[in-house]
Design an enzyme around this catalytic site. Structure first.
Site, PDB file in Angstrom:
ATOM      1  CG  ASP A  51      23.169  45.337  65.030  1.00  0.00           C
ATOM      2  OD1 ASP A  51      24.006  45.275  65.958  1.00  0.00           O
ATOM      3  OD2 ASP A  51      22.159  46.058  65.027  1.00  0.00           O
TER       4      ASP A  51
ATOM      5  NE  ARG B 199      35.794  44.123  57.544  1.00  0.00           N
ATOM      6  CZ  ARG B 199      35.109  44.768  56.600  1.00  0.00           C
ATOM      7  NH1 ARG B 199      35.600  44.888  55.388  1.00  0.00           N
ATOM      8  NH2 ARG B 199      33.945  45.308  56.873  1.00  0.00           N
TER       9      ARG B 199
ATOM     10  CG  HIS C 188      10.340  42.728  53.603  1.00  0.00           C
ATOM     11  ND1 HIS C 188      11.161  41.648  53.416  1.00  0.00           N
ATOM     12  CD2 HIS C 188      11.058  43.597  54.368  1.00  0.00           C
ATOM     13  CE1 HIS C 188      12.308  41.845  54.054  1.00  0.00           C
ATOM     14  NE2 HIS C 188      12.274  43.020  54.621  1.00  0.00           N
TER      15      HIS C 188
ATOM     16  CE  LYS D   3      13.167  51.790  57.985  1.00  0.00           C
ATOM     17  NZ  LYS D   3      12.712  50.522  58.579  1.00  0.00           N
TER      18      LYS D   3
HETATM   19  C1  BG6 Z   1      14.233  44.779  57.100  1.00  0.00           C
HETATM   20  C2  BG6 Z   1      14.456  46.219  56.739  1.00  0.00           C
HETATM   21  O1  BG6 Z   1      14.351  43.964  55.969  1.00  0.00           O
HETATM   22  O2  BG6 Z   1      12.923  44.643  57.637  1.00  0.00           O
HETATM   23  C3  BG6 Z   1      14.283  47.108  57.951  1.00  0.00           C
HETATM   24  O3  BG6 Z   1      15.776  46.374  56.237  1.00  0.00           O
HETATM   25  C4  BG6 Z   1      12.932  46.875  58.573  1.00  0.00           C
HETATM   26  O4  BG6 Z   1      14.421  48.470  57.602  1.00  0.00           O
HETATM   27  C5  BG6 Z   1      12.704  45.391  58.819  1.00  0.00           C
HETATM   28  O5  BG6 Z   1      12.908  47.578  59.813  1.00  0.00           O
HETATM   29  C6  BG6 Z   1      11.284  45.141  59.266  1.00  0.00           C
HETATM   30  O6  BG6 Z   1      11.164  43.801  59.651  1.00  0.00           O
HETATM   31  P1  BG6 Z   1      10.057  43.342  60.679  1.00  0.00           P
HETATM   32  O7  BG6 Z   1      10.196  41.867  60.725  1.00  0.00           O
HETATM   33  O8  BG6 Z   1      10.375  44.016  61.982  1.00  0.00           O
HETATM   34  O9  BG6 Z   1       8.756  43.822  60.121  1.00  0.00           O
END
Ligand code: BG6
Length: 515
Positions: A31, A61, A257, A357
Site C-alpha cells: 500500500d 515477493r 509524529h 482515531k
Molecule cells: C501514520 C499512521 O504514520 O500516520 C497512521 O501509521 C495514521 O495510523 C497516519 O493514519 C496519519 O497521517 P496523516 O498524514 O494522514 O495525518
C-alpha cells in the site's frame, strides 16, 4: 518586490536537482509504495527533479510480470497525464525476490549491474524498505552481504537505506533494531522517516520561530500559558488491524509524529539549519521532558478505545467490531497527555497532546496560548473576561495559521472582541501543496538528513514511553480495570473521552473550524 528580491526569492525556492540514482523499493506491491511512494516519485519526475539517468526498481515477493506490477499503481497517478506516465514507466523495472533468500539479492545485484553498464555509469543507490518492520532484519544484512549497501569509500557513490516506522516497539526492541542496522550501515546511511516532518506546515514551525523576531522573545514560560498539539483522525483502522492492534495509538502516532511536532515547537534554535545541529537540539529537548509518574499516570496520560457511535447520521462500528480485531482487545485508539519540559525556557508550561482515531473530524494543529496581559486598564473588563492571544498552526487539512488578538469592534468605546488574523496556504499559494513523501524522497536523494530522525532521538522517545507501555501491559494482564492506567472509552465520531476533559478542560474543540 524588487528584481534583486525576486531573484533571491526564486533561488531560495528552487529545489536542488539530485544526481542520478537508483531507487530500489522493497515492498513494491504494498500500500505505501502504491499510494505514496510511486505517486511522489512521479511528481518529482514531472517537476524535473528525477535525473534522466535515475531508475526505480520495485522488489517484492509476488511473482508477477513487470506489466502487472505497473498496473498496480496506475490508479494512483493522475489520469490526465498518460504521456508523462508512459515516459515515467520506462524508468521502472521489477525484480521478484524472497526477502530471506540470498539468491534474490544476487539477482537484484545483476539487474543493477546490467542497468549501470547499459547507461555507462555508476549510480547512487537508495534502498527504500516499504515493508513491515519485522522484515528489516532479513533485508538489511542481506543487502550488506550481497555488497549492495556497501559504500566504496566515504560514501561515493552513496548507499542510503530508508526505513519506515515503527522503529521498535519499546526501548529494548528499538535498541536491538539499531544494533542490527549499525552492524552493516553507518548512521549517515540511515534515513528514518517520520512523514510529519515532510509536511510543509510542520517545517513552517521552524521558519515561523527562527526567521521572525516577533515570536521568539515570547516563546517561553514568561509569556506562554500552555501549548496544545492535536492529531485527530476521523478514519478508523482502514484494513490495518493486523499491524495496528499490536501497536496502538501510543506507538503509532505518539512516539513519532506527536513528539516530532513537540520537538520543533519547543527546541532551542539550532546554530544552523543542518542535520546534526537540528537533531542535537531535538535530542536535548527530548531529554528535558519530565518522566511520567506511573503511580498517578491518570493525571498525565490516558488511553481510550472507541465504542460504536455515529457521524453525519451514519453509524460507526466499535473498535472491537472492526475486521480482524480480537474481541477482547485492549488496544488504545486515543491517547491524551500532559507533558512538562524541565528546562530554563519551559519550566511549568504544560504541553497537552492528544491523538486519536474515529474522532469527529480530521485535524492536526498546534495551538499556543499566551498569558493574559498583567492588568486590565478597561474598567468594565475584569481580568477573567479578557481573552488570551492564541497562535494556531494548522498542519492539516486547512493548512495555514491564525493569531487571535483582542481588538476594538464598532460600537461603544469599550466594545472589544476577538479577531483572527488568518493566513491560508491554499489562498496564498493555490491548493497544490507537495506531499510529505515528495520532500522526504528528494532529501534522501540529495543526502540531506535534516528531516530524518537520528537513533538517539528515537531512544529518548522510547525512554519516556516504555514505562507507560509496561504499566498498561501489567494492568491488562492482571485485569485491573480501576487502576490509574485503565483503558477508557469514547464514542466513535465524538470529540474523545470524557477523561480527557478531566485532564484538561481547555481542549480546543475539534469542530472549532469547518471540515
Ligand atoms: C501514520 C499512521 O504514520 O500516520 C497512521 O501509521 C495514521 O495510523 C497516519 O493514519 C496519519 O497521517 P496523516 O498524514 O494522514 O495525518
Amino acid at each position: 518586490m524588487s528584481i534583486q528580491e525576486n531573484y533571491w526569492q526564486q533561488s531560495l525556492c528552487a529545489e536542488s536537482r539530485p544526481q542520478p540514482n537508483l531507487l530500489v523499493v522493497f515492498g513494491a506491491s504494498g500500500d505505501l509504495a502504491r499510494r505514496k511512494l510511486l505517486p511522489a516519485l512521479f511528481q518529482l519526475f514531472r517537476r524535473g527533479l528525477l535525473h534522466e539517468h535515475s531508475y526505480i526498481i520495485g522488489c517484492a515477493r509476488s511473482d508477477v510480470k513487470q506489466s502487472r506490477f505497473f498496473d498496480g499503481f496506475l490508479e494512483f497517478l493522475p489520469e490526465e497525464e498518460p504521456e508523462q506516465i508512459e515516459i515515467f514507466q520506462r524508468r521502472l523495472s521489477y525484480v521478484q525476490l524472497d526477502y530471506d533468500e540470498q539468491a534474490g539479492y544476487e539477482r537484484l545485484a545483476e539487474h543493477i549491474d546490467a542497468l549501470q553498464s547499459q547507461i555507462g555509469r555508476q549510480l547512487n543507490h537508495l534502498f527504500y524498505l516499504a515493508t513491515p518492520a519485522t522484515l528489516y532484519a532479513q533485508i538489511v544484512p542481506r543487502l550488506h552481504s550481497s555488497g549492495l549497501s556497501q559504500e566504496v569509500y566515504s560514501g561515493k557513490p552513496w548507499r542510503h537505506v530508508v526505513l519506515e516506522k515503527p522503529f521498535g516497539s519499546d526501548l529494548e526492541s528499538a535498541e536491538n533494531l539499531d544494533r542490527m542496522l549499525h552492524k552493516s550501515l553507518h548512521e549517515r546511511q540511515i534515513y528514518r522517516i517520520d512523514h510529519y516532518l515532510g509536511k510543509e506546515t510542520v517545517q513552517n514551525i521552524l521558519m515561523l520561530r527562527f526567521a521572525n523576531i516577533v515570536f521568539e522573545p515570547l516563546w517561553n514560560s514568561n509569556f506562554i500559558e500552555h501549548v496544545q498539539i492535536t492529531a485527530a483522525e476521523s478514519v478508523g483502522l482502514e484494513q490495518r488491524a493486523g499491524y495496528y492492534d499490536g501497536a496502538g495509538q501510543l506507538r503509532d502516532m505518539f512516539q513519532n509524529h506527536m513528539l516530532a511536532m513537540l520537538s520543533l515547537v519547543a527546541m532551542e534554535p539550532p546554530a544552523q539549519f543542518e542535520p546534526e545541529a537540528m537533531r542535537d537540539e531535538q535530542l536535548k529537548l527530548m531529554r528535558a521532558i519530565r518522566p511520567l509518574p506511573i503511580n498517578e499516570i491518570d493525571k498525565y496520560l490516558l488511553r481510550a478505545q472507541y465504542t460504536a457511535g455515529s457521524k453525519d447520521g451514519l453509524s460507526l462500528p466499535a473498535y472491537l467490531e472492526e475486521e480482524n480485531v480480537p474481541p477482547d482487545s485492549k488496544t488504545e485508539t486515543y491517547v491524551a497527555a500532559k507533558l512538562f519540559i524541565d528546562n530554563w525556557r519551559w519550566r511549568g508550561v504544560p504541553f497537552y497532546l492528544r491523538s486519536g482515531k474515529r474522532l469527529s473530524r480530521k485535524l492536526s494543529e498546534i495551538a499556543i496560548t499566551f498569558k493574559k496581559p498583567p492588568h486590565s486598564i478597561f474598567a468594565q473588563l475584569d481580568m477573567d473576561s479578557l481573552k488570551e492571544n492564541q497562535l494556531v498552526l494548522n498542519v492539516q487539512p486547512e493548512e495555514g495559521m491564525s493569531l487571535a488578538i483582542q481588538a476594538k469592534q464598532p460600537g461603544s468605546k469599550l466594545c472589544m472582541g476577538s479577531l483572527n488574523l488568518e493566513f491560508s496556504y491554499a489562498k496564498q499559494f493555490g491548493a497544490q501543496i507537495p506531499d510529505a513523501y515528495e520532500r522526504l524522497l528528494l532529501d534522501c536523494m540529495l543526502g540531506d538528513q535534516t528531516l530524518f530522525i537520528r537513533s538517539d532521538v528515537i531512544a529518548e522517545a522510547w525512554k519516556l514511553l516504555t514505562p507507560v507501555l509496561q504499566a498498561w501491559q501489567k494492568s491488562d494482564s492482571l485485569k485491573q480495570y480501576d487502576c490509574p492506567c485503565a483503558l477508557q472509552y469514547y464514542q466513535a465520531g465524538s470529540e474523545g473521552p470524557e477523561a480527557a476533559v478531566q485532564m484538561f478542560a481547555g481542549w480546543r474543540p475539534l469542530r472549532a473550524t469547518k471540515g
